[in-house]
Write an enzyme that holds these catalytic residues in place. Sequence first.
Site, short mmCIF file in Angstrom:
data_model
loop_
_atom_site.label_atom_id
_atom_site.label_comp_id
_atom_site.label_asym_id
_atom_site.label_seq_id
_atom_site.Cartn_x
_atom_site.Cartn_y
_atom_site.Cartn_z
N ASP A 193 17.77 37.32 -8.87
CA ASP A 193 17.17 36.06 -8.44
C ASP A 193 17.71 35.77 -7.04
O ASP A 193 18.88 35.45 -6.87
CB ASP A 193 17.56 34.94 -9.42
CG ASP A 193 17.08 33.56 -8.97
OD1 ASP A 193 16.43 33.46 -7.91
OD2 ASP A 193 17.35 32.59 -9.70
N TRP B 286 22.32 28.12 -11.74
CA TRP B 286 21.03 28.79 -11.90
C TRP B 286 21.12 30.05 -12.75
O TRP B 286 20.21 30.31 -13.56
CB TRP B 286 20.38 29.07 -10.54
CG TRP B 286 19.83 27.81 -9.94
CD1 TRP B 286 20.22 27.20 -8.78
CD2 TRP B 286 18.82 26.95 -10.51
NE1 TRP B 286 19.51 26.04 -8.59
CE2 TRP B 286 18.65 25.86 -9.63
CE3 TRP B 286 18.04 26.99 -11.67
CZ2 TRP B 286 17.73 24.83 -9.87
CZ3 TRP B 286 17.13 25.97 -11.91
CH2 TRP B 286 16.98 24.91 -11.02
N LYS C 45 12.99 27.41 -0.96
CA LYS C 45 14.30 27.21 -0.34
C LYS C 45 14.25 27.71 1.11
O LYS C 45 14.63 27.02 2.03
CB LYS C 45 15.40 27.94 -1.11
CG LYS C 45 15.48 27.57 -2.59
CD LYS C 45 16.30 26.33 -2.89
CE LYS C 45 15.99 25.69 -4.24
NZ LYS C 45 16.33 26.45 -5.42
C1 PLP Z 1 16.24 26.37 -7.06
C2 PLP Z 1 16.57 27.61 -7.79
C3 PLP Z 1 15.91 27.97 -8.99
C4 PLP Z 1 14.86 27.10 -9.65
O1 PLP Z 1 13.59 27.49 -9.26
P1 PLP Z 1 12.23 26.82 -9.74
O2 PLP Z 1 11.25 27.38 -8.77
O3 PLP Z 1 12.38 25.34 -9.64
O4 PLP Z 1 11.96 27.28 -11.12
C5 PLP Z 1 16.25 29.18 -9.57
N1 PLP Z 1 17.18 30.00 -9.03
C6 PLP Z 1 17.82 29.68 -7.89
C7 PLP Z 1 18.85 30.62 -7.33
C8 PLP Z 1 17.53 28.49 -7.23
O5 PLP Z 1 18.17 28.18 -6.10
#
Ligand code: PLP
Length: 367
Positions: A175, A105, A199
Amino acid sequence: MNNLNSLNFSGGPGALPESVLLQAQQAILAVPEVGLSVLGISHRSDWFAAVVAETENNIRTLLGLGSRYHVLLLQGGATQQFAMVPMTLLRGKQSPAQYLHTGYWSGKALPEAQLQGPVEVIWHGGACDFKRLPDDDELSFSATAPYLHYVSNETVEGLQFKRLLGRDDVPRVCDMSSDFLSQPCAAERFLLIYAHAQKNIGPSGVTVVLLHEDVLNLVPADLPCFLDYRKQALAHSNLNTPPVFAIYVTLLVTRWLLQDIGGLRNMADINQQKAALLYQTLDSSEGFYQGRAAHQDRSLMNVVFNLGNLELEKKFLAQAQRAGFSGLAGHRAIGGIRASIYNALKLSAVESLASFMQEFQQQARNC
Ligand SMILES: *Cc1c(COP(=O)(O)O)cnc(C)c1O
């Protein structure tokens, strides 16, 4: 009907608490205090304004977040934040923003930033196959970077930082999509935190952004309104039609965290116990199950491991499926097995998985 939700180890969208699912079910027919389906209530209603306000407040309470931060509920997922962050903070800069490339990611965030301005990758985990995270003495943080960007929990590889990175005189951007509200975090030491809901804290469709008020003065004037943090903040997450249902379910999850769990410290205790049990199962298997992440960087959210060979992994997944476990296949980028044990997954479910793993190992040894 057999309720398989309790054994949902999906990497994302992830499991949600049963009490939340029941309330969401009810709300699809009629939100009790309104008498209308949540799918058909205006986003301009007083009810929805109260939903947004309570969601924001609950997040503030859970994190101890002060009034200098905005809590935004946006669309576009983490992927849109990969772009919105550098559009806001990196355009026209001479000094590069510093990024860590610690896994799948954080790798996706990089090209989006490079479209907007100079980027320095200060650590690349590719050389060690993204099996570990860097120590502080492997990182050199610049005093002139517009910001430092990293991913707190690499969802695919199962790596999680156990410490705050960077320096206090350079803004931190993080993030936290896959570990947001899973434990306390020093939210006010970041300029900006983003986390989509799907998540740990809700369904897909909404992304939480915690934003220091200083960011509002940095937004370039030529951004489309949808990508403009300032306009989003002024509109209180209601710039255009927001995902009402996703935000409502996220509200229910924040209530569950506050009222049923009793806050993030308790949530962290439970998450620690779940992860410890699975890692113990790996470690006591005499190499039958091979954990992917270096011990010190093991994620409390995503337990990623391999078995001796592909065939055995296939057999494991098929047998697990028959036993009622779902979502255990590793991310398509790396394969293997991944047990995602987000907030809503109960300790009892993890205990069931640990027993299943022990039995599977026994069986494999006997034939
Ligand atoms: C799943 C994930 C993403 C992707 O996110 P989207 O909402 O599908 O754009 C980005 N960063 C992390 C850490 C993730 O686990």
